[in-house]
Design a protein around this motif. Sequence first.
Motif, PDB file in Angstrom:
ATOM      1  N   GLY A 116      14.097   6.807 -10.151  1.00 50.65           N
ATOM      2  CA  GLY A 116      14.448   5.732 -10.927  1.00 50.65           C
ATOM      3  C   GLY A 116      16.135   5.119 -10.594  1.00 50.65           C
ATOM      4  O   GLY A 116      16.566   4.418 -11.659  1.00 50.65           O
ATOM      5  N   LEU A 117      16.314   6.040  -9.833  1.00 46.54           N
ATOM      6  CA  LEU A 117      18.127   5.634  -9.428  1.00 46.54           C
ATOM      7  C   LEU A 117      18.251   4.594  -8.779  1.00 46.54           C
ATOM      8  O   LEU A 117      17.449   4.088  -7.850  1.00 46.54           O
ATOM      9  CB  LEU A 117      18.687   6.842  -8.760  1.00 46.54           C
ATOM     10  CG  LEU A 117      18.487   8.165  -9.528  1.00 46.54           C
ATOM     11  CD1 LEU A 117      18.885   9.282  -8.558  1.00 46.54           C
ATOM     12  CD2 LEU A 117      19.779   8.222 -10.615  1.00 46.54           C
ATOM     13  N   ILE A 118      19.354   3.793  -8.939  1.00 45.43           N
ATOM     14  CA  ILE A 118      19.747   2.612  -8.019  1.00 45.43           C
ATOM     15  C   ILE A 118      19.951   3.199  -6.556  1.00 45.43           C
ATOM     16  O   ILE A 118      20.852   4.015  -6.605  1.00 45.43           O
ATOM     17  CB  ILE A 118      20.988   1.918  -8.683  1.00 45.43           C
ATOM     18  CG1 ILE A 118      20.610   1.487 -10.286  1.00 45.43           C
ATOM     19  CG2 ILE A 118      21.266   0.661  -7.825  1.00 45.43           C
ATOM     20  CD1 ILE A 118      21.975   1.089 -11.053  1.00 45.43           C
ATOM     21  N   SER A 119      19.345   2.309  -5.743  1.00 41.57           N
ATOM     22  CA  SER A 119      19.650   2.793  -4.290  1.00 41.57           C
ATOM     23  C   SER A 119      19.548   1.606  -3.321  1.00 41.57           C
ATOM     24  O   SER A 119      18.900   0.610  -3.861  1.00 41.57           O
ATOM     25  CB  SER A 119      18.774   3.922  -4.027  1.00 41.57           C
ATOM     26  OG  SER A 119      17.452   3.528  -3.754  1.00 41.57           O
ATOM     27  N   ASN A 120      20.344   1.561  -2.427  1.00 40.62           N
ATOM     28  CA  ASN A 120      20.369   0.620  -1.239  1.00 40.62           C
ATOM     29  C   ASN A 120      20.497   1.384   0.093  1.00 40.62           C
ATOM     30  O   ASN A 120      21.303   2.289   0.241  1.00 40.62           O
ATOM     31  CB  ASN A 120      21.645  -0.398  -1.463  1.00 40.62           C
ATOM     32  CG  ASN A 120      21.734  -1.081  -2.680  1.00 40.62           C
ATOM     33  OD1 ASN A 120      20.895  -2.238  -2.488  1.00 40.62           O
ATOM     34  ND2 ASN A 120      22.324  -0.870  -3.812  1.00 40.62           N
ATOM     35  N   MET A 121      19.798   0.537   1.027  1.00 43.86           N
ATOM     36  CA  MET A 121      19.853   1.123   2.384  1.00 43.86           C
ATOM     37  C   MET A 121      20.453   0.170   3.241  1.00 43.86           C
ATOM     38  O   MET A 121      19.912  -1.108   3.144  1.00 43.86           O
ATOM     39  CB  MET A 121      18.281   1.213   2.822  1.00 43.86           C
ATOM     40  CG  MET A 121      18.264   1.927   4.070  1.00 43.86           C
ATOM     41  SD  MET A 121      18.646   3.336   4.372  1.00 43.86           S
ATOM     42  CE  MET A 121      17.551   4.615   3.322  1.00 43.86           C
ATOM     43  N   ILE A 122      21.537   0.355   3.793  1.00 39.39           N
ATOM     44  CA  ILE A 122      22.111  -0.287   4.827  1.00 39.39           C
ATOM     45  C   ILE A 122      21.560  -0.117   6.215  1.00 39.39           C
ATOM     46  O   ILE A 122      21.458   0.776   6.757  1.00 39.39           O
ATOM     47  CB  ILE A 122      23.604   0.135   4.739  1.00 39.39           C
ATOM     48  CG1 ILE A 122      24.152  -0.157   3.422  1.00 39.39           C
ATOM     49  CG2 ILE A 122      24.590  -0.865   5.786  1.00 39.39           C
ATOM     50  CD1 ILE A 122      24.017  -1.343   2.757  1.00 39.39           C
ATOM     51  N   GLN A 123      21.313  -1.336   6.682  1.00 37.74           N
ATOM     52  CA  GLN A 123      21.039  -1.345   7.972  1.00 37.74           C
ATOM     53  C   GLN A 123      22.091  -2.319   9.075  1.00 37.74           C
ATOM     54  O   GLN A 123      22.577  -3.243   8.604  1.00 37.74           O
ATOM     55  CB  GLN A 123      19.594  -2.046   8.283  1.00 37.74           C
ATOM     56  CG  GLN A 123      18.604  -1.305   7.641  1.00 37.74           C
ATOM     57  CD  GLN A 123      17.239  -1.866   7.710  1.00 37.74           C
ATOM     58  OE1 GLN A 123      16.918  -3.051   6.789  1.00 37.74           O
ATOM     59  NE2 GLN A 123      16.423  -1.552   8.888  1.00 37.74           N
ATOM     60  N   ASP A 124      22.146  -1.751  10.152  1.00 37.94           N
ATOM     61  CA  ASP A 124      23.386  -2.324  11.078  1.00 37.94           C
ATOM     62  C   ASP A 124      22.807  -3.488  11.806  1.00 37.94           C
ATOM     63  O   ASP A 124      21.477  -3.684  12.056  1.00 37.94           O
ATOM     64  CB  ASP A 124      23.825  -1.400  12.111  1.00 37.94           C
ATOM     65  CG  ASP A 124      25.123  -1.890  12.740  1.00 37.94           C
ATOM     66  OD1 ASP A 124      26.209  -1.950  12.079  1.00 37.94           O
ATOM     67  OD2 ASP A 124      25.071  -2.229  13.849  1.00 37.94           O
ATOM     68  N   ALA A 125      23.745  -4.684  11.736  1.00 39.90           N
ATOM     69  CA  ALA A 125      23.565  -6.149  12.594  1.00 39.90           C
ATOM     70  C   ALA A 125      23.264  -5.736  14.156  1.00 39.90           C
ATOM     71  O   ALA A 125      22.770  -6.548  14.822  1.00 39.90           O
ATOM     72  CB  ALA A 125      24.507  -7.070  12.227  1.00 39.90           C
ATOM     73  N   GLY A 126      23.752  -4.672  14.715  1.00 37.39           N
ATOM     74  CA  GLY A 126      23.959  -4.468  15.969  1.00 37.39           C
ATOM     75  C   GLY A 126      24.789  -5.164  17.077  1.00 37.39           C
ATOM     76  O   GLY A 126      24.484  -5.121  17.923  1.00 37.39           O
ATOM     77  N   HIS A 127      25.927  -5.393  16.203  1.00 36.43           N
ATOM     78  CA  HIS A 127      27.020  -6.179  17.149  1.00 36.43           C
ATOM     79  C   HIS A 127      28.036  -5.436  17.928  1.00 36.43           C
ATOM     80  O   HIS A 127      28.625  -5.581  18.723  1.00 36.43           O
ATOM     81  CB  HIS A 127      27.610  -7.113  16.248  1.00 36.43           C
ATOM     82  CG  HIS A 127      26.985  -8.198  15.575  1.00 36.43           C
ATOM     83  ND1 HIS A 127      26.017  -9.062  16.183  1.00 36.43           N
ATOM     84  CD2 HIS A 127      26.803  -8.475  14.201  1.00 36.43           C
ATOM     85  CE1 HIS A 127      25.332  -9.839  15.328  1.00 36.43           C
ATOM     86  NE2 HIS A 127      25.694  -9.429  14.000  1.00 36.43           N
ATOM     87  N   THR A 128      28.045  -3.936  17.627  1.00 39.68           N
ATOM     88  CA  THR A 128      29.153  -3.064  17.846  1.00 39.68           C
ATOM     89  C   THR A 128      28.436  -1.817  18.507  1.00 39.68           C
ATOM     90  O   THR A 128      27.798  -1.866  19.644  1.00 39.68           O
ATOM     91  CB  THR A 128      30.104  -2.751  17.105  1.00 39.68           C
ATOM     92  OG1 THR A 128      29.593  -2.337  15.973  1.00 39.68           O
ATOM     93  CG2 THR A 128      30.936  -4.018  16.676  1.00 39.68           C
ATOM     94  N   GLN A 129      28.486  -0.734  17.853  1.00 39.46           N
ATOM     95  CA  GLN A 129      27.905   0.421  18.541  1.00 39.46           C
ATOM     96  C   GLN A 129      26.479   0.984  18.404  1.00 39.46           C
ATOM     97  O   GLN A 129      26.177   1.899  19.118  1.00 39.46           O
ATOM     98  CB  GLN A 129      28.851   1.708  17.949  1.00 39.46           C
ATOM     99  CG  GLN A 129      30.366   1.406  17.819  1.00 39.46           C
ATOM    100  CD  GLN A 129      30.968   2.418  16.809  1.00 39.46           C
ATOM    101  OE1 GLN A 129      30.674   3.565  16.347  1.00 39.46           O
ATOM    102  NE2 GLN A 129      32.278   2.120  16.841  1.00 39.46           N
TER     103      GLN A 129
END
Length: 158
Positions: A116-129
Amino acid sequence: MTNKNSSDDLDETDAEVDDVQDAQRDDAVFLNTGEFDKYEYDYFKLVLVIRTDLKMGKGKVAAQCSHAAVAAYKTARRVSSKAVKIWEKCGQAKIILKVDSEAELMKIAKQAKDMGLISNMIQDAGHTQIPAGSRTVCAIGPGPAKLIDQVTGHLKLF
């Protein structure tokens, strides 16, 4: 950068609204059971878990962690202003930890969600590395350190 809760534009998308509603339901499991009150006077923190297998440069890591911290703060403001206030009183601690694979990152994210913890997953847009859609960072919290440590306490500092 994309966050599972956001898009590249500034408008809320339907997916963002759905994800926030999911987060509200998930957090309600923890926040509405009275369990939250047991932690009200405890130390709160935000943990950012980053993948090392992507071999991101220092600037890329800093950017991805920044995206994760902002996303965590925005989500927390929507679903638990009480958690944000406590975290702010604790000095807004942010801890960066590391995992070696996407599988490990996903496992950590699932454990956080299950608690029940607040969580966020980040995904890269793929513009660089790295390729578009690569999951780079999972933000957990802000929330009680005692609970977050149950999920991330075994991980090493980045």
